[in-house]
Scaffold this motif. Structure first.
Motif, PDB file in Angstrom:
ATOM      1  N   GLN A 150      10.514  -4.441  -3.205  1.00 11.89           N
ATOM      2  CA  GLN A 150      11.520  -3.382  -3.026  1.00 11.89           C
ATOM      3  C   GLN A 150      12.056  -2.906  -4.375  1.00 11.89           C
ATOM      4  O   GLN A 150      13.252  -2.818  -4.614  1.00 11.89           O
ATOM      5  CB  GLN A 150      12.659  -3.865  -2.125  1.00 11.89           C
ATOM      6  N   THR A 151      11.115  -2.614  -5.270  1.00  9.87           N
ATOM      7  CA  THR A 151      11.463  -2.137  -6.606  1.00  9.87           C
ATOM      8  C   THR A 151      10.909  -0.727  -6.817  1.00  9.87           C
ATOM      9  O   THR A 151      10.005  -0.291  -6.108  1.00  9.87           O
ATOM     10  CB  THR A 151      10.885  -3.068  -7.697  1.00  9.87           C
ATOM     11  N   ASP A 152      11.455  -0.056  -7.799  1.00 11.95           N
ATOM     12  CA  ASP A 152      10.974   1.257  -8.184  1.00 11.95           C
ATOM     13  C   ASP A 152       9.581   1.119  -8.791  1.00 11.95           C
ATOM     14  O   ASP A 152       9.369   0.284  -9.686  1.00 11.95           O
ATOM     15  CB  ASP A 152      11.940   1.871  -9.201  1.00 11.95           C
ATOM     16  N   LYS A 153       8.649   1.902  -8.300  1.00 16.94           N
ATOM     17  CA  LYS A 153       7.250   1.782  -8.721  1.00 16.94           C
ATOM     18  C   LYS A 153       7.067   1.993 -10.223  1.00 16.94           C
ATOM     19  O   LYS A 153       6.372   1.221 -10.890  1.00 16.94           O
ATOM     20  CB  LYS A 153       6.398   2.787  -7.930  1.00 16.94           C
ATOM     21  N   THR A 154       7.712   2.995 -10.780  1.00 17.74           N
ATOM     22  CA  THR A 154       7.574   3.278 -12.210  1.00 17.74           C
ATOM     23  C   THR A 154       8.167   2.153 -13.053  1.00 17.74           C
ATOM     24  O   THR A 154       7.574   1.722 -14.044  1.00 17.74           O
ATOM     25  CB  THR A 154       8.255   4.620 -12.557  1.00 17.74           C
ATOM     26  N   SER A 155       9.318   1.657 -12.648  1.00 18.01           N
ATOM     27  CA  SER A 155       9.982   0.585 -13.404  1.00 18.01           C
ATOM     28  C   SER A 155       9.204  -0.723 -13.349  1.00 18.01           C
ATOM     29  O   SER A 155       9.019  -1.384 -14.371  1.00 18.01           O
ATOM     30  CB  SER A 155      11.398   0.357 -12.868  1.00 18.01           C
ATOM     31  N   ILE A 156       8.736  -1.088 -12.158  1.00 12.54           N
ATOM     32  CA  ILE A 156       8.009  -2.353 -12.041  1.00 12.54           C
ATOM     33  C   ILE A 156       6.655  -2.259 -12.739  1.00 12.54           C
ATOM     34  O   ILE A 156       6.164  -3.250 -13.275  1.00 12.54           O
ATOM     35  CB  ILE A 156       7.877  -2.817 -10.565  1.00 12.54           C
ATOM     36  N   GLU A 157       6.084  -1.069 -12.797  1.00 10.16           N
ATOM     37  CA  GLU A 157       4.825  -0.891 -13.518  1.00 10.16           C
ATOM     38  C   GLU A 157       4.997  -1.212 -15.003  1.00 10.16           C
ATOM     39  O   GLU A 157       4.123  -1.829 -15.615  1.00 10.16           O
ATOM     40  CB  GLU A 157       4.288   0.525 -13.340  1.00 10.16           C
ATOM     41  N   LEU A 158       6.117  -0.809 -15.580  1.00 10.05           N
ATOM     42  CA  LEU A 158       6.393  -1.123 -16.990  1.00 10.05           C
ATOM     43  C   LEU A 158       6.438  -2.635 -17.213  1.00 10.05           C
ATOM     44  O   LEU A 158       5.858  -3.152 -18.169  1.00 10.05           O
ATOM     45  CB  LEU A 158       7.717  -0.495 -17.426  1.00 10.05           C
ATOM     46  N   VAL A 159       7.113  -3.345 -16.315  1.00  6.97           N
ATOM     47  CA  VAL A 159       7.204  -4.800 -16.430  1.00  6.97           C
ATOM     48  C   VAL A 159       5.829  -5.433 -16.251  1.00  6.97           C
ATOM     49  O   VAL A 159       5.426  -6.305 -17.037  1.00  6.97           O
ATOM     50  CB  VAL A 159       8.210  -5.367 -15.401  1.00  6.97           C
ATOM     51  N   LEU A 160       5.088  -4.997 -15.241  1.00 13.34           N
ATOM     52  CA  LEU A 160       3.754  -5.546 -14.984  1.00 13.34           C
ATOM     53  C   LEU A 160       2.836  -5.340 -16.188  1.00 13.34           C
ATOM     54  O   LEU A 160       2.109  -6.257 -16.592  1.00 13.34           O
ATOM     55  CB  LEU A 160       3.140  -4.907 -13.734  1.00 13.34           C
ATOM     56  N   ASN A 161       2.864  -4.162 -16.756  1.00  9.88           N
ATOM     57  CA  ASN A 161       1.989  -3.878 -17.898  1.00  9.88           C
ATOM     58  C   ASN A 161       2.387  -4.678 -19.137  1.00  9.88           C
ATOM     59  O   ASN A 161       1.522  -5.066 -19.929  1.00  9.88           O
ATOM     60  CB  ASN A 161       1.943  -2.383 -18.173  1.00  9.88           C
ATOM     61  N   CYS A 162       3.682  -4.939 -19.305  1.00 12.06           N
ATOM     62  CA  CYS A 162       4.115  -5.830 -20.394  1.00 12.06           C
ATOM     63  C   CYS A 162       3.567  -7.228 -20.168  1.00 12.06           C
ATOM     64  O   CYS A 162       3.065  -7.864 -21.102  1.00 12.06           O
ATOM     65  CB  CYS A 162       5.641  -5.885 -20.461  1.00 12.06           C
ATOM     66  N   LEU A 163       3.629  -7.695 -18.926  1.00 12.04           N
ATOM     67  CA  LEU A 163       3.132  -9.035 -18.613  1.00 12.04           C
ATOM     68  C   LEU A 163       1.620  -9.123 -18.796  1.00 12.04           C
ATOM     69  O   LEU A 163       1.104 -10.161 -19.196  1.00 12.04           O
ATOM     70  CB  LEU A 163       3.553  -9.449 -17.203  1.00 12.04           C
ATOM     71  N   VAL A 164       0.921  -8.035 -18.541  1.00 11.82           N
ATOM     72  CA  VAL A 164      -0.528  -7.987 -18.797  1.00 11.82           C
ATOM     73  C   VAL A 164      -0.771  -8.063 -20.304  1.00 11.82           C
ATOM     74  O   VAL A 164      -1.611  -8.831 -20.778  1.00 11.82           O
ATOM     75  CB  VAL A 164      -1.171  -6.718 -18.198  1.00 11.82           C
ATOM     76  N   ALA A 165      -0.025  -7.274 -21.065  1.00 12.02           N
ATOM     77  CA  ALA A 165      -0.204  -7.255 -22.525  1.00 12.02           C
ATOM     78  C   ALA A 165       0.050  -8.626 -23.138  1.00 12.02           C
ATOM     79  O   ALA A 165      -0.610  -9.005 -24.112  1.00 12.02           O
ATOM     80  CB  ALA A 165       0.723  -6.210 -23.150  1.00 12.02           C
ATOM     81  N   TRP A 166       0.987  -9.385 -22.565  1.00 12.63           N
ATOM     82  CA  TRP A 166       1.314 -10.707 -23.087  1.00 12.63           C
ATOM     83  C   TRP A 166       0.438 -11.812 -22.488  1.00 12.63           C
ATOM     84  O   TRP A 166       0.616 -12.980 -22.815  1.00 12.63           O
ATOM     85  CB  TRP A 166       2.776 -11.028 -22.852  1.00 12.63           C
ATOM     86  N   GLY A 167      -0.473 -11.468 -21.581  1.00 18.97           N
ATOM     87  CA  GLY A 167      -1.388 -12.457 -21.012  1.00 18.97           C
ATOM     88  C   GLY A 167      -0.826 -13.266 -19.864  1.00 18.97           C
ATOM     89  O   GLY A 167      -1.440 -14.239 -19.431  1.00 18.97           O
ATOM     90  N   ILE A 168       0.326 -12.878 -19.353  1.00 22.04           N
ATOM     91  CA  ILE A 168       0.928 -13.573 -18.213  1.00 22.04           C
ATOM     92  C   ILE A 168       0.251 -13.127 -16.921  1.00 22.04           C
ATOM     93  O   ILE A 168       0.088 -13.907 -15.990  1.00 22.04           O
ATOM     94  CB  ILE A 168       2.450 -13.308 -18.127  1.00 22.04           C
ATOM     95  N   LEU A 169      -0.122 -11.862 -16.854  1.00 22.74           N
ATOM     96  CA  LEU A 169      -0.861 -11.321 -15.712  1.00 22.74           C
ATOM     97  C   LEU A 169      -2.171 -10.730 -16.204  1.00 22.74           C
ATOM     98  O   LEU A 169      -2.341 -10.463 -17.392  1.00 22.74           O
ATOM     99  CB  LEU A 169      -0.058 -10.205 -15.014  1.00 22.74           C
ATOM    100  N   GLU A 170      -3.070 -10.517 -15.260  1.00 26.01           N
ATOM    101  CA  GLU A 170      -4.321  -9.812 -15.543  1.00 26.01           C
ATOM    102  C   GLU A 170      -4.385  -8.605 -14.622  1.00 26.01           C
ATOM    103  O   GLU A 170      -3.745  -8.569 -13.572  1.00 26.01           O
ATOM    104  CB  GLU A 170      -5.524 -10.733 -15.279  1.00 26.01           C
ATOM    105  N   ILE A 171      -5.162  -7.613 -15.032  1.00 26.84           N
ATOM    106  CA  ILE A 171      -5.367  -6.442 -14.178  1.00 26.84           C
ATOM    107  C   ILE A 171      -6.872  -6.265 -13.995  1.00 26.84           C
ATOM    108  O   ILE A 171      -7.642  -6.314 -14.955  1.00 26.84           O
ATOM    109  CB  ILE A 171      -4.683  -5.182 -14.751  1.00 26.84           C
ATOM    110  N   GLN A 172      -7.259  -6.106 -12.735  1.00 19.35           N
ATOM    111  CA  GLN A 172      -8.667  -5.942 -12.407  1.00 19.35           C
ATOM    112  C   GLN A 172      -9.083  -4.488 -12.617  1.00 19.35           C
ATOM    113  O   GLN A 172      -8.247  -3.596 -12.732  1.00 19.35           O
ATOM    114  CB  GLN A 172      -8.917  -6.343 -10.952  1.00 19.35           C
ATOM    115  N   GLU A 173     -10.388  -4.252 -12.632  1.00 15.51           N
ATOM    116  CA  GLU A 173     -10.887  -2.875 -12.755  1.00 15.51           C
ATOM    117  C   GLU A 173     -10.376  -2.002 -11.620  1.00 15.51           C
ATOM    118  O   GLU A 173     -10.195  -0.800 -11.785  1.00 15.51           O
ATOM    119  CB  GLU A 173     -12.423  -2.869 -12.778  1.00 15.51           C
TER     120      GLU A 173
END
Length: 146
Positions: free
Chosen positions: A51-74
């Motif tokens: 239940q978060t704003d899509k644009t805002s949570i995308e920023l957090v997710l992409n930061c976590l990807v950049a730091w290696g906490i999350l991965e993003i598939q093709e």
């Protein structure tokens, strides 16, 4: 830790709060719960479940990807790397989720440190001591965060 920090080390120490805050915020809104229960999830699924704003949570997710906490598939779906999965899964004996949530509640005190120093009166309440005692006596790994 080396007692003689160089500028890059000092910079890293000071600015690592961003990673900490991103992880704790993602944890608080439920991002890791979604990824533990659904494996890989799209931005839309994560935003809906948390239940978060899509644009805002995308920023957090992409930061976590950049730091290696999350991965993003093709496919664009986010996932927790397998070596981190158990740390965010409460059913795992290796889970540190509640410890991190406890830390998140305590980190809010650090957010107002400058104000507390200026006021010369730390705002410590009995609830702080009760929470700390409960966490220590019940074990941080199983501490029920509300």
């Amino acid at each position: 830790m080396n007692s003689h920090l160089n500028v890059p080390q000092l910079h890293s120490l000071i600015f690592n709060f961003r990673l900490s805050r991103a992880v704790l915020s993602a944890l608080e809104v439920g991002v890791f719960d979604v990824l533990v229960s659904h494996n890989a999830s799209s931005l839309e699924e994560i935003a809906t479940h948390t239940q978060t704003d899509k644009t805002s949570i995308e920023l957090v997710l992409n930061c976590l990807v950049a730091w290696g906490i999350l991965e993003i598939q093709e496919s664009g779906k986010y996932l927790l790397p397998s070596h981190l999965l158990n740390y965010f899964d409460c059913s795992s004996s290796q889970s540190i989720k509640n410890l991190l949530l406890f830390d998140a509640t305590r980190s809010k005190n650090w957010d107002t440190l400058s104000e507390k120093i200026k006021n010369k009166k730390p705002k410590k309440t009995i609830d702080d001591d009760v929470l700390y005692y409960q966490a220590m006596s019940e074990g941080l790994y199983h501490f029920p965060i509300k």
